[in-house]
Design a protein around this motif. Structure first.
Motif, PDB file in Angstrom:
ATOM      1  N   LEU A 197      64.677  92.803  71.480  1.00  0.00           N
ATOM      2  CA  LEU A 197      65.554  92.573  72.627  1.00  0.00           C
ATOM      3  C   LEU A 197      65.917  91.101  72.780  1.00  0.00           C
ATOM      4  CD1 LEU A 197      63.874  95.014  75.163  1.00  0.00           C
ATOM      5  CD2 LEU A 197      66.120  95.281  74.091  1.00  0.00           C
ATOM      6  N   ALA A 198      65.103  90.223  72.170  1.00  0.00           N
ATOM      7  CA  ALA A 198      65.385  88.790  72.231  1.00  0.00           C
ATOM      8  C   ALA A 198      66.215  88.316  71.035  1.00  0.00           C
ATOM      9  CB  ALA A 198      64.073  88.007  72.280  1.00  0.00           C
ATOM     10  N   LYS A 199      66.463  89.198  70.072  1.00  0.00           N
ATOM     11  CA  LYS A 199      67.215  88.821  68.883  1.00  0.00           C
ATOM     12  C   LYS A 199      68.719  88.990  69.111  1.00  0.00           C
ATOM     13  CE  LYS A 199      63.580  90.013  65.533  1.00  0.00           C
ATOM     14  NZ  LYS A 199      63.206  90.842  64.358  1.00  0.00           N
ATOM     15  N   VAL A 200      69.500  88.400  68.205  1.00  0.00           N
ATOM     16  CA  VAL A 200      70.947  88.599  68.230  1.00  0.00           C
ATOM     17  C   VAL A 200      71.222  90.063  67.884  1.00  0.00           C
ATOM     18  CG1 VAL A 200      73.166  87.867  67.302  1.00  0.00           C
ATOM     19  CG2 VAL A 200      71.275  86.219  67.482  1.00  0.00           C
ATOM     20  N   GLN A 201      71.927  90.762  68.762  1.00  0.00           N
ATOM     21  CA  GLN A 201      72.167  92.194  68.576  1.00  0.00           C
ATOM     22  C   GLN A 201      73.397  92.407  67.691  1.00  0.00           C
ATOM     23  OE1 GLN A 201      69.799  94.513  69.857  1.00  0.00           O
ATOM     24  NE2 GLN A 201      68.841  92.488  70.025  1.00  0.00           N
ATOM     25  N   LEU A 202      73.191  93.187  66.617  1.00  0.00           N
ATOM     26  CA  LEU A 202      74.234  93.328  65.594  1.00  0.00           C
ATOM     27  C   LEU A 202      74.704  94.763  65.404  1.00  0.00           C
ATOM     28  CD1 LEU A 202      72.624  90.981  62.906  1.00  0.00           C
ATOM     29  CD2 LEU A 202      74.391  90.381  64.579  1.00  0.00           C
ATOM     30  N   ARG A 203      74.177  95.711  66.187  1.00  0.00           N
ATOM     31  CA  ARG A 203      74.513  97.123  65.948  1.00  0.00           C
ATOM     32  C   ARG A 203      76.005  97.387  66.140  1.00  0.00           C
ATOM     33  NH1 ARG A 203      70.518  99.418  68.776  1.00  0.00           N
ATOM     34  NH2 ARG A 203      69.170  99.726  66.979  1.00  0.00           N
ATOM     35  N   GLN A 204      76.660  96.606  66.991  1.00  0.00           N
ATOM     36  CA  GLN A 204      78.082  96.837  67.265  1.00  0.00           C
ATOM     37  C   GLN A 204      79.000  96.045  66.328  1.00  0.00           C
ATOM     38  OE1 GLN A 204      78.789  99.178  69.424  1.00  0.00           O
ATOM     39  NE2 GLN A 204      76.651  99.398  70.063  1.00  0.00           N
ATOM     40  N   VAL A 205      78.431  95.288  65.404  1.00  0.00           N
ATOM     41  CA  VAL A 205      79.247  94.491  64.477  1.00  0.00           C
ATOM     42  C   VAL A 205      79.875  95.405  63.432  1.00  0.00           C
ATOM     43  CG1 VAL A 205      79.174  92.731  62.678  1.00  0.00           C
ATOM     44  CG2 VAL A 205      77.948  92.380  64.837  1.00  0.00           C
ATOM     45  N   THR A 206      81.195  95.318  63.266  1.00  0.00           N
ATOM     46  CA  THR A 206      81.902  96.266  62.392  1.00  0.00           C
ATOM     47  C   THR A 206      82.624  95.615  61.215  1.00  0.00           C
ATOM     48  OG1 THR A 206      83.862  96.150  63.830  1.00  0.00           O
ATOM     49  CG2 THR A 206      82.239  97.895  64.289  1.00  0.00           C
ATOM     50  N   SER A 207      82.421  94.306  61.007  1.00  0.00           N
ATOM     51  CA  SER A 207      83.086  93.647  59.878  1.00  0.00           C
ATOM     52  C   SER A 207      82.367  92.347  59.556  1.00  0.00           C
ATOM     53  CB  SER A 207      84.553  93.346  60.213  1.00  0.00           C
ATOM     54  OG  SER A 207      84.637  92.334  61.200  1.00  0.00           O
ATOM     55  N   PRO A 208      82.520  91.832  58.324  1.00  0.00           N
ATOM     56  CA  PRO A 208      81.930  90.529  57.992  1.00  0.00           C
ATOM     57  C   PRO A 208      82.439  89.408  58.892  1.00  0.00           C
ATOM     58  CG  PRO A 208      82.524  91.705  55.989  1.00  0.00           C
ATOM     59  CD  PRO A 208      83.097  92.498  57.135  1.00  0.00           C
ATOM     60  N   GLN A 209      83.715  89.465  59.286  1.00  0.00           N
ATOM     61  CA  GLN A 209      84.256  88.430  60.157  1.00  0.00           C
ATOM     62  C   GLN A 209      83.593  88.466  61.533  1.00  0.00           C
ATOM     63  OE1 GLN A 209      86.129  85.884  59.542  1.00  0.00           O
ATOM     64  NE2 GLN A 209      86.153  85.190  61.678  1.00  0.00           N
ATOM     65  N   GLN A 210      83.374  89.667  62.051  1.00  0.00           N
ATOM     66  CA  GLN A 210      82.704  89.778  63.342  1.00  0.00           C
ATOM     67  C   GLN A 210      81.252  89.325  63.245  1.00  0.00           C
ATOM     68  OE1 GLN A 210      82.713  93.710  65.071  1.00  0.00           O
ATOM     69  NE2 GLN A 210      82.000  92.983  67.057  1.00  0.00           N
ATOM     70  N   LEU A 211      80.608  89.592  62.093  1.00  0.00           N
ATOM     71  CA  LEU A 211      79.243  89.104  61.881  1.00  0.00           C
ATOM     72  C   LEU A 211      79.223  87.588  61.920  1.00  0.00           C
ATOM     73  CD1 LEU A 211      76.244  89.710  61.059  1.00  0.00           C
ATOM     74  CD2 LEU A 211      77.005  89.368  58.696  1.00  0.00           C
ATOM     75  N   ARG A 212      80.178  86.973  61.240  1.00  0.00           N
ATOM     76  CA  ARG A 212      80.259  85.504  61.212  1.00  0.00           C
ATOM     77  C   ARG A 212      80.411  84.944  62.629  1.00  0.00           C
ATOM     78  NH1 ARG A 212      81.698  81.713  57.448  1.00  0.00           N
ATOM     79  NH2 ARG A 212      82.581  79.797  58.276  1.00  0.00           N
ATOM     80  N   GLU A 213      81.312  85.524  63.394  1.00  0.00           N
ATOM     81  CA  GLU A 213      81.559  85.048  64.749  1.00  0.00           C
ATOM     82  C   GLU A 213      80.319  85.227  65.628  1.00  0.00           C
ATOM     83  OE1 GLU A 213      84.882  87.409  65.829  1.00  0.00           O
ATOM     84  OE2 GLU A 213      86.316  86.306  64.564  1.00  0.00           O
ATOM     85  N   THR A 214      79.646  86.341  65.471  1.00  0.00           N
ATOM     86  CA  THR A 214      78.468  86.626  66.287  1.00  0.00           C
ATOM     87  C   THR A 214      77.336  85.653  65.982  1.00  0.00           C
ATOM     88  OG1 THR A 214      79.067  88.978  66.360  1.00  0.00           O
ATOM     89  CG2 THR A 214      76.786  88.397  66.915  1.00  0.00           C
ATOM     90  N   LEU A 215      77.090  85.404  64.696  1.00  0.00           N
ATOM     91  CA  LEU A 215      76.003  84.502  64.317  1.00  0.00           C
ATOM     92  C   LEU A 215      76.311  83.061  64.713  1.00  0.00           C
ATOM     93  CD1 LEU A 215      74.936  85.873  60.804  1.00  0.00           C
ATOM     94  CD2 LEU A 215      73.948  86.368  63.050  1.00  0.00           C
ATOM     95  N   LEU A 216      77.545  82.637  64.519  1.00  0.00           N
ATOM     96  CA  LEU A 216      77.904  81.262  64.895  1.00  0.00           C
ATOM     97  C   LEU A 216      77.819  81.068  66.407  1.00  0.00           C
ATOM     98  CD1 LEU A 216      80.896  80.500  62.494  1.00  0.00           C
ATOM     99  CD2 LEU A 216      78.581  79.542  62.408  1.00  0.00           C
ATOM    100  N   ALA A 217      78.196  82.086  67.176  1.00  0.00           N
ATOM    101  CA  ALA A 217      78.102  81.983  68.631  1.00  0.00           C
ATOM    102  C   ALA A 217      76.640  81.866  69.062  1.00  0.00           C
ATOM    103  CB  ALA A 217      78.757  83.194  69.286  1.00  0.00           C
ATOM    104  N   ALA A 218      75.777  82.625  68.411  1.00  0.00           N
ATOM    105  CA  ALA A 218      74.353  82.551  68.734  1.00  0.00           C
ATOM    106  C   ALA A 218      73.775  81.187  68.369  1.00  0.00           C
ATOM    107  CB  ALA A 218      73.604  83.663  68.000  1.00  0.00           C
ATOM    108  N   ARG A 219      74.213  80.641  67.249  1.00  0.00           N
ATOM    109  CA  ARG A 219      73.741  79.326  66.810  1.00  0.00           C
ATOM    110  C   ARG A 219      74.203  78.246  67.788  1.00  0.00           C
ATOM    111  NH1 ARG A 219      70.603  75.819  65.320  1.00  0.00           N
ATOM    112  NH2 ARG A 219      70.751  74.681  63.361  1.00  0.00           N
ATOM    113  N   ALA A 220      75.442  78.358  68.246  1.00  0.00           N
ATOM    114  CA  ALA A 220      75.970  77.366  69.181  1.00  0.00           C
ATOM    115  C   ALA A 220      75.274  77.441  70.527  1.00  0.00           C
ATOM    116  CB  ALA A 220      77.469  77.584  69.360  1.00  0.00           C
TER     117      ALA A 220
END
Length: 544
Positions: A75-98
């Motif tokens: 529950l404390a991790k970046v949630q990725l179940r709704q990610v549907t493309s490599p581009q969305q994965l990139r955006e999600t991870l970069l947002a979490a990093r920022a």
């Protein structure tokens, strides 16, 4: 009657149906009476009253297959179940990093194949997104982990690192170097081992409290933990001892890893026997062992009798020769045995080993179980009944929204008999429902919706997944309460609303038997009660 409370003006769901009873009396942590206003007042004329205002009382739900500390951590991790493309994965991870630029590593969970795109996940793909800190991304099924190069270095994985039994470090065919995906026991031993060492006791305890709080807010009053290790048990002991009255019940299965010899395997059973003898409190008890016999269909690592659509065929993690001594020793010692068996070949192995143990040990009181049973032959369903085993299944794994890759990997008639809950039930097999959180959503009513409709809790537009294999609501609800309690020998204490049973129940806003379409997904838990104590209410989302 001391410490008595009347829950009035509700609808009490007992015995799998809506009873005429409107009042429930709790005394000394137990159900003292179920009836109408007059009978409740006659029994406890001076007791304080909680007005339920027409809300519905159901038995406390029990998650029959969970990973508690991992759930809280997830529950404390970046949630990725709704990610549907490599581009969305990139955006999600970069947002979490920022959002957390000082983080020493990034942890994510729940990715499905759509997040990868074409081909297999590699460290190079993640390095293009984040390369300066280790990145660990759990697959949705928790049977593989995708990492970047910094994480490989942190774990000390090189071309010379060995594959553990039953697992694989995916490697470059030319160089032998790890490509960034660790499967099955490689994920457990390298990733889980590294992160366990890096996690403090305080963090682990916080994860467990988060899991407990989250469950209570959804009417779940107990869980069966299916991957217990030393660190998890120590955390459970610390956390449960910190409560005046523990708000949650835990039964746990010690995880037995496949090792290179019978001696090493049996030593783990001996450890489980010792723990079961010393840890048997009503709130926390070690009840048995957990064995992972194969992998998952999404990763083509589940052991199948026939090849996958691409012609590959995975070997089981445990074969009959290695498994039989372990289950024979555990059975003789009175431990409960839970075996993860997703593929039909894995259930062959599990049932053959258990049958051999029964023949060796003779008649004993038993409560063993097979987990998941996603593809299982009609003959083995009959064997489950003959051996009096519990079928432990997790409905949300069959959600049509996450089934595309599963179906593609099988590609034949096996798809139309996947998750054969109706067949299992009709064969007379005892069933226990759970979630396998965090591999799937922990919300119980999502699970009950999928169990009773075979439709998606995530995407309402998708067609049902082999609708004729669904369960009736009364069956599913009983399997998530009384069935789960039976699976760990709690049936005389919890799981049903009956006089003399522990007062474990929840108050919800919708009568599930009158729910239409997707209304089950909207059920709200207004209050959760464990042993007569209110441990969650809408007014306060935390345990006091």
């Amino acid at each position: 009657m001391t410490d008595t409370l009347i829950y009035a003006n509700g609808r009490i769901l007992a015995d799998g149906k809506a009873e005429a009873a409107s009042h429930l009396v709790v005394a000394d942590g137990r159900i003292a009476h179920i009836g109408d206003a007059a009978s409740a007042a006659a029994l406890a004329p001076d007791a304080p009253t909680v007005d339920l205002s027409g809300d519905v009382v159901v038995p406390g739900l029990i998650d029959a297959h969970s990973h508690l500390v991992m759930m809280g951590e997830n529950l404390a991790k970046v949630q990725l179940r709704q990610v549907t493309s490599p581009q969305q994965l990139r955006e999600t991870l970069l947002a979490a990093r920022a959002q957390n630029p000082q983080a020493e590593r990034l942890l994510g969970a729940g990715w499905l194949n759509a997040a990868v795109g074409a081909g297999r996940p590699t460290a190079a793909m993640l390095d293009e997104i984040i390369a300066d800190i280790p990145v660990y991304l759990d697959a949705n099924d928790l049977h593989s982990v995708w990492v970047n190069a910094a994480a490989l270095r942190e774990m000390g994985i090189t071309a010379q690192s060995p594959d553990p039994l039953g697992g694989r470090i995916v490697r470059d065919e030319q160089t032998g170097e790890a490509t960034g995906l660790l499967e099955e026991t490689a994920a457990q031993q390298y990733v889980w081992g590294t992160l366990e060492w890096l996690t403090s006791d305080e963090q682990r305890d916080a994860y467990l409290r988060t899991a407990i709080d989250t469950y209570l807010a959804h009417g779940v009053t107990g869980a069966i933990d299916m991957a217990l290790g030393e660190a998890e048990l120590a955390s459970m002991r610390r956390v449960m001892s910190g409560y005046r009255i523990p708000p949650f019940r835990i039964a746990a299965h010690w995880l037995v890893h496949r090792e290179a010899s019978d001696e090493l395997n049996l030593a783990q059973v001996e450890r489980a026997v010792a723990l079961a003898q010393e840890q048997h409190e009503s709130w926390l008890k070690v009840v048995g062992i957990k064995i992972i016999a194969d992998g998952v269909i999404d990763g083509c690592t589940a052991a199948m009798c026939e090849p996958y659509a691409d012609g590959t065929q995975a070997e089981p993690i445990w074969d009959v020769a290695a498994l039989t001594p372990v289950v024979t020793a555990a059975d003789a010692a009175g431990l409960q045995i839970a075996i993860h068996a997703i593929g039909d070949r894995a259930s062959d192995i599990a049932l053959d080993a258990l049958q051999a143990a029964f023949e060796t040990n003779g008649s004993l009181p038993r409560r063993h179980r097979l987990e998941h049973l996603e593809v299982v032959s009609p003959r083995n369903i009959q064997r489950l009944a003959e051996l009096k085993l519990v079928a432990s299944v997790q409905p949300v794994h069959a959600d049509p929204a996450i089934q595309a890759h599963w179906r593609e990997n099988l590609g034949d008639e096996r798809v139309e008999r996947g998750y054969p809950w109706r067949e299992i039930r009709d064969a007379g097999v005892r069933m226990a429902l759970g979630t396998d959180a965090p591999t799937a959503p922990y919300e119980p009513w999502d699970n009950l919706y999928v169990a009773t409709t075979r439709r998606s809790a995530l995407d309402p537009e998708l067609p049902a997944n082999v609708e004729e294999l669904k369960l009736e609501l009364s069956e599913a609800l009983a399997s998530f309460s009384a069935g789960a309690a039976y699976s760990c020998r709690w049936e005389d204490e919890v799981g049903t609303l009956a006089v003399g049973m522990a007062a474990d129940f929840s108050v919800i806003d919708i009568d599930p038997y009158q729910a239409r379409d997707r209304e089950l997904l909207s059920v709200r838990t207004r209050m959760t009660v464990v042993a007569g104590e209110v441990v969650f209410s809408e007014e306060s989302s935390k345990i006091s």
